[in-house]
Design an enzyme around this catalytic site. Structure first.
Site, PDB file in Angstrom:
ATOM      1  CG  ASN A   1      -6.583   5.220  17.317  1.00 33.95           C
ATOM      2  OD1 ASN A   1      -6.516   4.819  16.147  1.00 33.95           O
ATOM      3  ND2 ASN A   1      -6.783   4.395  18.337  1.00 33.95           N
ATOM      4  CD  GLU A   2      -3.488  10.790  18.354  1.00 28.83           C
ATOM      5  OE1 GLU A   2      -3.221  10.159  17.299  1.00 28.83           O
ATOM      6  OE2 GLU A   2      -3.092  10.421  19.472  1.00 28.83           O
TER       7      GLU A   2
ATOM      8  CD  GLU B   1      -5.097   0.458   6.474  1.00 28.92           C
ATOM      9  OE1 GLU B   1      -5.191   1.455   5.743  1.00 28.92           O
ATOM     10  OE2 GLU B   1      -4.018  -0.025   6.852  1.00 28.92           O
TER      11      GLU B   1
ATOM     12  CD  GLN C   1      -2.766   0.895   2.586  1.00 29.78           C
ATOM     13  OE1 GLN C   1      -3.944   0.937   2.321  1.00 29.78           O
ATOM     14  NE2 GLN C   1      -2.322   0.640   3.802  1.00 29.78           N
ATOM     15  N   GLY C   2       0.726   2.088  -0.994  1.00 29.03           N
ATOM     16  CA  GLY C   2       1.575   3.276  -1.102  1.00 29.03           C
ATOM     17  C   GLY C   2       0.828   4.570  -0.899  1.00 29.03           C
TER      18      GLY C   2
ATOM     19  CB  SER D   1       2.843   7.043   4.470  1.00 31.37           C
ATOM     20  OG  SER D   1       1.712   6.585   5.166  1.00 31.37           O
TER      21      SER D   1
HETATM   22  C1  LIG Z   1       2.662  -0.739  11.540  1.00 32.46           C
HETATM   23  C2  LIG Z   1       2.456   0.335  10.513  1.00 32.46           C
HETATM   24  C3  LIG Z   1       2.203  -0.027   9.198  1.00 32.46           C
HETATM   25  C4  LIG Z   1       2.033   0.957   8.224  1.00 32.46           C
HETATM   26  N1  LIG Z   1       1.849   0.561   6.928  1.00 32.46           N
HETATM   27  C5  LIG Z   1       1.704   1.502   5.956  1.00 32.46           C
HETATM   28  C6  LIG Z   1       1.551   1.105   4.584  1.00 32.46           C
HETATM   29  O1  LIG Z   1       1.552  -0.085   4.259  1.00 32.46           O
HETATM   30  N2  LIG Z   1       1.436   2.076   3.652  1.00 32.46           N
HETATM   31  C7  LIG Z   1       1.425   3.398   3.963  1.00 32.46           C
HETATM   32  O2  LIG Z   1       1.277   4.217   3.072  1.00 32.46           O
HETATM   33  N3  LIG Z   1       1.599   3.820   5.253  1.00 32.46           N
HETATM   34  C8  LIG Z   1       1.749   2.898   6.250  1.00 32.46           C
HETATM   35  N4  LIG Z   1       1.922   3.282   7.565  1.00 32.46           N
HETATM   36  C9  LIG Z   1       2.058   4.710   7.876  1.00 32.46           C
HETATM   37  C10 LIG Z   1       0.852   5.299   8.572  1.00 32.46           C
HETATM   38  O3  LIG Z   1      -0.226   5.414   7.689  1.00 32.46           O
HETATM   39  C11 LIG Z   1       1.278   6.668   9.141  1.00 32.46           C
HETATM   40  O4  LIG Z   1       2.254   6.410  10.141  1.00 32.46           O
HETATM   41  C12 LIG Z   1       0.127   7.427   9.741  1.00 32.46           C
HETATM   42  O5  LIG Z   1      -0.783   7.820   8.746  1.00 32.46           O
HETATM   43  C13 LIG Z   1       0.606   8.680  10.514  1.00 32.46           C
HETATM   44  O6  LIG Z   1       1.433   9.456   9.731  1.00 32.46           O
HETATM   45  P1  LIG Z   1       2.860   9.915  10.274  1.00 32.46           P
HETATM   46  O7  LIG Z   1       3.590   8.695  10.748  1.00 32.46           O
HETATM   47  O8  LIG Z   1       3.505  10.729   9.212  1.00 32.46           O
HETATM   48  O9  LIG Z   1       2.564  10.793  11.559  1.00 32.46           O
HETATM   49  P2  LIG Z   1       2.152  12.339  11.587  1.00 32.46           P
HETATM   50  O10 LIG Z   1       1.076  12.577  10.582  1.00 32.46           O
HETATM   51  O11 LIG Z   1       3.379  13.153  11.497  1.00 32.46           O
HETATM   52  O12 LIG Z   1       1.517  12.458  13.018  1.00 32.46           O
HETATM   53  C14 LIG Z   1       2.302  12.610  14.199  1.00 32.46           C
HETATM   54  C15 LIG Z   1       1.343  12.791  15.387  1.00 32.46           C
HETATM   55  O13 LIG Z   1       0.559  13.995  15.220  1.00 32.46           O
HETATM   56  C16 LIG Z   1      -0.827  13.693  15.312  1.00 32.46           C
HETATM   57  N5  LIG Z   1      -1.591  14.533  14.382  1.00 32.46           N
HETATM   58  C17 LIG Z   1      -1.278  14.830  13.098  1.00 32.46           C
HETATM   59  N6  LIG Z   1      -2.234  15.621  12.556  1.00 32.46           N
HETATM   60  C18 LIG Z   1      -3.179  15.816  13.497  1.00 32.46           C
HETATM   61  C19 LIG Z   1      -4.441  16.508  13.536  1.00 32.46           C
HETATM   62  N7  LIG Z   1      -4.898  17.176  12.470  1.00 32.46           N
HETATM   63  N8  LIG Z   1      -5.162  16.478  14.673  1.00 32.46           N
HETATM   64  C20 LIG Z   1      -4.717  15.794  15.769  1.00 32.46           C
HETATM   65  N9  LIG Z   1      -3.524  15.114  15.799  1.00 32.46           N
HETATM   66  C21 LIG Z   1      -2.785  15.112  14.676  1.00 32.46           C
HETATM   67  C22 LIG Z   1      -0.935  12.234  14.900  1.00 32.46           C
HETATM   68  O14 LIG Z   1      -2.103  11.634  15.405  1.00 32.46           O
HETATM   69  C23 LIG Z   1       0.344  11.648  15.497  1.00 32.46           C
HETATM   70  O15 LIG Z   1       0.133  11.329  16.851  1.00 32.46           O
HETATM   71  C24 LIG Z   1       2.099   2.332   8.568  1.00 32.46           C
HETATM   72  C25 LIG Z   1       2.340   2.688   9.899  1.00 32.46           C
HETATM   73  C26 LIG Z   1       2.529   1.719  10.867  1.00 32.46           C
HETATM   74  C27 LIG Z   1       2.807   2.133  12.280  1.00 32.46           C
END
Ligand SMILES: Cc1cc2nc3c(=O)[nH]c(=O)nc-3n(C[C@H](O)[C@H](O)[C@H](O)COP(=O)(O)OP(=O)(O)OC[C@H]3O[C@@H](n4cnc5c(N)ncnc54)[C@H](O)[C@@H]3O)c2cc1C
Length: 393
Positions: free
Chosen positions: A376-377, A256, A131-132, A134
């Site tokens: 979850n946020e 998902e 899945q692409g 992020s």
């Molecule tokens: C086990 C695992 C598997 C994954 N697999 C995939 C995959 O296959 N393909 C893929 O594309 N991605 C994948 N991901 C990535 C995942 O989708 C992202 O980690 C997730 O969407 C959060 O993005 P980020 O890590 O950039 O955190 P950020 O977006 O930088 O967030 C950091 C913190 O800020 C909080 N935050 C951000 N914006 C807000 C807001 N507007 N209001 C309140 N709080 C906020 C978030 O909740 C978090 O606590 C995976 C992640 C994990 C942990």
């Protein structure tokens, strides 16, 4: 709601149960009882062997039509299958991003030609999808993504540039589905297109990297002037229309967060194992603690509540009332429940938890539940705005 199973459903359950018992034992024996995590290269190969066993018996994707590799089972039977699967301790499904996330989207948006090509190969474990979504600068705020796909009419295809990250099992997969910006002048949700991309093309580099738990389950995917011909997927590499990517992707994320990725059988089986653990430990340290005993009971009840809620969701969906944004509430429930169940197990095990493989490994993965599939946020924001109708600010 009718909570009884029909005679045919009970028969299906009995067949699944005996098949799983026999075949899981045979699979473990084939690998000398040393089953590794499917998020490692060696473990992935073991799990693929299991996927093919499931496929040969028509159990890889029970609810799909037979023409695509399934057995045309109802969604109720699918739930029964999942209950039995987790009850028997079936291994993680390394094909899950394809069969549970992309496939429902292909069923909804794919052309007949795309369905006929992609689905059977996915069911058979021949094409393995990751899945692409992020990118290094686009996680929660996915609409800020910057991976580009530029149309090349002369050659008939798309030129991809940019980087995806956190791609689960990307290093072991053959194909990626993801969102790309196809209109260079667009911003946010507009101008995005959902593409189906083989990973073996010139200009695509997949670099695996380790997770905190030591498994090599993540990958970064780099696109450097990579050309994807339209014919790389019969029926075309665009799913659901150029520029329509956001709404197509929302269908995938709803799978998902909602029903398909986390069937309740997973949590009811964990809750049952927790009760067993409590019983084994009865009289030992920790079990005199009434608070801990209450947590075990509470966890079991919450898993059961999730099961009943899922039956309601399927009933609603069958009657034309899809869950929509409410799938965010489901995601909050299963991810936080999973964590609580594992934390309670670790409390029961005390210092031994450090030595216990399955519970401590399960806990480490449960920690990521509130992050993947949208944090979850973010789910709380969605629930506030789109389910409860609260103002954005
Ligand atoms: C086990 C695992 C598997 C994954 N697999 C995939 C995959 O296959 N393909 C893929 O594309 N991605 C994948 N991901 C990535 C995942 O989708 C992202 O980690 C997730 O969407 C959060 O993005 P980020 O890590 O950039 O955190 P950020 O977006 O930088 O967030 C950091 C913190 O800020 C909080 N935050 C951000 N914006 C807000 C807001 N507007 N209001 C309140 N709080 C906020 C978030 O909740 C978090 O606590 C995976 C992640 C994990 C942990």
């Amino acid at each position: 709601m009718d909570l009884t199973w029909s005679a045919a459903e009970e028969e299906f359950r009995a067949d699944v149960r005996s098949w799983l018992e026999l075949q899981l034992a045979a699979w473990r024996e084939r690998h000398d009882e040393r089953i590794l995590s499917g998020d490692t290269a060696a473990g992935f190969a073991q799990h693929l062997d299991w996927e093919r066993t499931l496929f040969d018996a028509g159990y890889a994707v029970v609810s799909w039509p037979e023409a695509f590799g399934g057995r045309g089972a109802s969604r109720w039977e699918w739930l029964i299958f999942e209950e039995e699967y987790y009850r028997a301790g079936g291994p993680q499904r390394v094909t899950q991003n394809g069969i549970f996330l992309l496939a429902p989207t292909i069923f909804e948006f794919g052309s007949a030609e795309q369905q006929a090509h992609v689905l059977p190969r996915m069911a058979a474990g021949e094409d393995l999808w990751c899945q692409g979504w992020s990118e290094p600068d686009a996680g929660s705020d996915l609409a800020s993504l910057s991976c580009r796909a530029t149309r090349d009419d002369r050659r008939g295809g798309w030129v991809l540039d940019g980087q995806k990250t956190w791609t689960t099992r990307g290093a072991f997969c053959t194909h990626l589905f993801g969102l790309f910006r196809t209109d260079a002048d667009s911003a946010r949700h507009a101008g995005l297109t959902y593409l189906l991309v083989p990973l073996d093309l010139h200009g695509i580099t997949v670099r695996g990297f380790g997770r905190l738990d030591g498994d090599e389950g993540f990958a970064e995917v780099f696109f450097d002037d990579a050309f994807v011909p339209d014919g790389a997927v019969p029926g075309g590499v665009v799913l659901g229309g150029v520029g329509q990517g956001w709404s197509v992707a929302m269908a995938t994320t709803s799978s998902e967060r909602g029903l398909t990725l986390r069937a309740p059988g997973r949590f009811t089986a964990t809750a049952d194992r927790l009760v067993d653990l409590y019983r084994q430990r009865a009289g030992g340290p920790g079990t005199a603690d009434r608070g801990l005993r209450d947590q075990v009971v509470q966890g079991w009840m919450e898993a059961e509540a999730y099961r009943l809620q899922t039956l309601q969701t399927v009933t609603d969906d069958d009657e034309g009332r899809p869950a929509g944004a409410a799938s965010s509430l489901v995601k909050l429930w299963w991810s936080e429940l999973d964590l609580r169940l594992h934390e309670t197990a670790l409390d029961l095990l005390g210092p031994e938890a450090e030595l216990d493989g399955p519970w401590s490994k399960g806990w480490q993965f449960a920690l990521s539940g509130p992050i993947y599939a949208g944090t979850n946020e973010i789910q709380r924001n969605i629930a506030a705005e789109r389910v409860l109708g609260l103002p954005r600010k």
